[in-house]
Motif scaffolding. Structure first.
Motif, PDB file in Angstrom:
ATOM      1  N   GLU A   1      71.974 117.886  18.023  1.00  0.00           N
ATOM      2  CA  GLU A   1      70.699 117.162  18.096  1.00  0.00           C
ATOM      3  C   GLU A   1      69.580 117.978  17.455  1.00  0.00           C
ATOM      4  OE1 GLU A   1      68.579 113.932  18.577  1.00  0.00           O
ATOM      5  OE2 GLU A   1      70.633 114.032  19.324  1.00  0.00           O
ATOM      6  N   GLN A   2      69.564 119.276  17.732  1.00  0.00           N
ATOM      7  CA  GLN A   2      68.542 120.161  17.151  1.00  0.00           C
ATOM      8  C   GLN A   2      68.678 120.224  15.629  1.00  0.00           C
ATOM      9  OE1 GLN A   2      65.967 121.607  18.667  1.00  0.00           O
ATOM     10  NE2 GLN A   2      65.275 122.466  16.729  1.00  0.00           N
ATOM     11  N   LEU A   3      69.902 120.316  15.132  1.00  0.00           N
ATOM     12  CA  LEU A   3      70.134 120.349  13.682  1.00  0.00           C
ATOM     13  C   LEU A   3      69.674 119.047  13.030  1.00  0.00           C
ATOM     14  CD1 LEU A   3      73.613 122.080  13.593  1.00  0.00           C
ATOM     15  CD2 LEU A   3      71.458 123.039  12.770  1.00  0.00           C
TER      16      LEU A   3
ATOM     17  N   ARG B   1      77.248 112.898  12.268  1.00  0.00           N
ATOM     18  CA  ARG B   1      76.969 113.475  13.590  1.00  0.00           C
ATOM     19  C   ARG B   1      78.210 113.440  14.472  1.00  0.00           C
ATOM     20  NH1 ARG B   1      71.611 112.672  16.945  1.00  0.00           N
ATOM     21  NH2 ARG B   1      70.950 112.716  14.789  1.00  0.00           N
ATOM     22  N   ALA B   2      78.894 112.305  14.522  1.00  0.00           N
ATOM     23  CA  ALA B   2      80.084 112.175  15.366  1.00  0.00           C
ATOM     24  C   ALA B   2      81.182 113.135  14.920  1.00  0.00           C
ATOM     25  CB  ALA B   2      80.588 110.736  15.332  1.00  0.00           C
ATOM     26  N   GLU B   3      81.323 113.286  13.630  1.00  0.00           N
ATOM     27  CA  GLU B   3      82.339 114.188  13.071  1.00  0.00           C
ATOM     28  C   GLU B   3      82.026 115.645  13.446  1.00  0.00           C
ATOM     29  OE1 GLU B   3      84.240 114.513   8.626  1.00  0.00           O
ATOM     30  OE2 GLU B   3      82.083 114.199   8.780  1.00  0.00           O
ATOM     31  N   LEU B   4      80.752 116.012  13.336  1.00  0.00           N
ATOM     32  CA  LEU B   4      80.324 117.368  13.670  1.00  0.00           C
ATOM     33  C   LEU B   4      80.514 117.638  15.164  1.00  0.00           C
ATOM     34  CD1 LEU B   4      79.132 119.879  12.339  1.00  0.00           C
ATOM     35  CD2 LEU B   4      76.862 118.977  12.811  1.00  0.00           C
ATOM     36  N   LEU B   5      80.163 116.659  15.994  1.00  0.00           N
ATOM     37  CA  LEU B   5      80.360 116.805  17.441  1.00  0.00           C
ATOM     38  C   LEU B   5      81.838 117.012  17.773  1.00  0.00           C
ATOM     39  CD1 LEU B   5      77.956 114.089  18.878  1.00  0.00           C
ATOM     40  CD2 LEU B   5      77.864 116.535  19.365  1.00  0.00           C
TER      41      LEU B   5
ATOM     42  N   LEU C   1      83.666 105.090   6.485  1.00  0.00           N
ATOM     43  CA  LEU C   1      82.398 105.402   7.150  1.00  0.00           C
ATOM     44  C   LEU C   1      82.446 105.010   8.629  1.00  0.00           C
ATOM     45  CD1 LEU C   1      79.885 104.371   4.352  1.00  0.00           C
ATOM     46  CD2 LEU C   1      80.255 106.679   5.242  1.00  0.00           C
ATOM     47  N   GLN C   2      83.059 103.880   8.929  1.00  0.00           N
ATOM     48  CA  GLN C   2      83.196 103.460  10.325  1.00  0.00           C
ATOM     49  C   GLN C   2      84.050 104.457  11.104  1.00  0.00           C
ATOM     50  OE1 GLN C   2      84.795  99.522   9.819  1.00  0.00           O
ATOM     51  NE2 GLN C   2      82.763  98.557   9.858  1.00  0.00           N
ATOM     52  N   GLU C   3      85.132 104.924  10.495  1.00  0.00           N
ATOM     53  CA  GLU C   3      86.011 105.896  11.144  1.00  0.00           C
ATOM     54  C   GLU C   3      85.279 107.202  11.444  1.00  0.00           C
ATOM     55  OE1 GLU C   3      89.266 106.291   8.447  1.00  0.00           O
ATOM     56  OE2 GLU C   3      90.256 104.476   9.168  1.00  0.00           O
ATOM     57  N   ARG C   4      84.289 107.506  10.634  1.00  0.00           N
ATOM     58  CA  ARG C   4      83.545 108.748  10.823  1.00  0.00           C
ATOM     59  C   ARG C   4      82.321 108.580  11.711  1.00  0.00           C
ATOM     60  NH1 ARG C   4      84.353 112.813   6.175  1.00  0.00           N
ATOM     61  NH2 ARG C   4      86.322 112.147   5.302  1.00  0.00           N
ATOM     62  N   GLY C   5      82.166 107.401  12.302  1.00  0.00           N
ATOM     63  CA  GLY C   5      81.132 107.188  13.296  1.00  0.00           C
ATOM     64  C   GLY C   5      79.766 106.792  12.772  1.00  0.00           C
ATOM     65  N   ILE C   6      79.703 106.258  11.574  1.00  0.00           N
ATOM     66  CA  ILE C   6      78.424 105.828  11.008  1.00  0.00           C
ATOM     67  C   ILE C   6      78.148 104.401  11.492  1.00  0.00           C
ATOM     68  CG2 ILE C   6      77.166 105.375   8.870  1.00  0.00           C
ATOM     69  CD1 ILE C   6      77.763 108.328   9.333  1.00  0.00           C
TER      70      ILE C   6
ATOM     71  N   SER D   1      72.260 114.960   8.721  1.00  0.00           N
ATOM     72  CA  SER D   1      71.725 113.610   8.557  1.00  0.00           C
ATOM     73  C   SER D   1      72.870 112.640   8.278  1.00  0.00           C
ATOM     74  CB  SER D   1      70.733 113.594   7.405  1.00  0.00           C
ATOM     75  OG  SER D   1      70.418 112.280   7.027  1.00  0.00           O
ATOM     76  N   ASP D   2      72.992 111.627   9.135  1.00  0.00           N
ATOM     77  CA  ASP D   2      74.004 110.596   8.891  1.00  0.00           C
ATOM     78  C   ASP D   2      73.686 109.837   7.611  1.00  0.00           C
ATOM     79  OD1 ASP D   2      75.572 111.217  11.044  1.00  0.00           O
ATOM     80  OD2 ASP D   2      74.960 109.513  12.272  1.00  0.00           O
ATOM     81  N   GLU D   3      72.412 109.648   7.333  1.00  0.00           N
ATOM     82  CA  GLU D   3      72.017 108.929   6.129  1.00  0.00           C
ATOM     83  C   GLU D   3      72.436 109.693   4.869  1.00  0.00           C
ATOM     84  OE1 GLU D   3      68.029 107.072   4.127  1.00  0.00           O
ATOM     85  OE2 GLU D   3      68.268 107.041   6.307  1.00  0.00           O
ATOM     86  N   ARG D   4      72.188 110.992   4.863  1.00  0.00           N
ATOM     87  CA  ARG D   4      72.577 111.818   3.717  1.00  0.00           C
ATOM     88  C   ARG D   4      74.098 111.849   3.571  1.00  0.00           C
ATOM     89  NH1 ARG D   4      69.265 116.138   5.008  1.00  0.00           N
ATOM     90  NH2 ARG D   4      71.020 117.210   5.940  1.00  0.00           N
ATOM     91  N   PHE D   5      74.794 111.935   4.701  1.00  0.00           N
ATOM     92  CA  PHE D   5      76.255 111.923   4.680  1.00  0.00           C
ATOM     93  C   PHE D   5      76.769 110.623   4.080  1.00  0.00           C
ATOM     94  CE2 PHE D   5      80.145 110.439   6.736  1.00  0.00           C
ATOM     95  CZ  PHE D   5      81.031 111.413   6.304  1.00  0.00           C
TER      96      PHE D   5
END
Length: 152
Positions: free
Chosen positions: A47-49, A25-29, A82-87, A56-60
């Motif tokens: 948010e809508q997606l 999500r953070a990466e997409l934003l 993963l931390q760098e990508r905002g998970i 999905s952060d979980e799927r990512f």
């Protein structure tokens, strides 16, 4: 009218990114914010997606752990990425703990690929042993995992 069009453009851009690969999500934003000026519309679209299950952060997280494991990377390196990508930490912990990988066995396989069948304990030269340890550490394995691989 232009707000509707911009919202539609944001959604299309986001779906195009997600069609190529999973995104956090953070990466997409961040990617969409660089392209579109309306931060509120970008956040709403993401948010809508997520609500629709398209992002999905979980799927990512699951996909990235699987991909990096196949490349022979250890849990420390994967966690950092993963931390760098905002998970969030809880999601990272659950996926690294749940992963099918036996980290020590993966470290052994990576070691064998790089150094062959000879074990570092067979090597009398401490410089060689240190080099082998640094290699496994760079790949993202913990000290305990490295110790278990090298002491066989």
């Amino acid at each position: 009218m232009t707000e509707d069009r911009e919202a539609r453009d944001i959604r299309i851009a986001a779906m195009n990114l997600l069609a190529r690969r999973e995104h956090a999500r953070a990466e997409l934003l961040a990617k969409l914010s660089r392209r579109f000026s309306d931060a509120t519309a970008v956040a709403a679209a993401v948010e809508q997606l997520a609500a629709e299950g398209l992002q999905s952060d979980e799927r990512f997280c699951e996909a990235l752990v699987a991909m990096r494991t196949r490349k022979g990377q250890g849990p420390v390196r994967i966690r950092l990425e993963l931390q760098e990508r905002g998970i969030c930490a809880n999601l990272i912990d659950s996926h690294l703990d749940e992963s099918d990988s036996d980290w020590v066995e993966l470290a052994r396989e990576v070691y064998r690929k790089r150094f062959g069948a000879a074990v570092a304990t067979d090597t009398k030269d401490p410089k060689d042993r240190a080099r082998q340890m640094r290699f496994l550490q760079y790949r993202g394995f913990t000290g305990e995992q490295i110790r278990r691989v090298l002491e066989r």
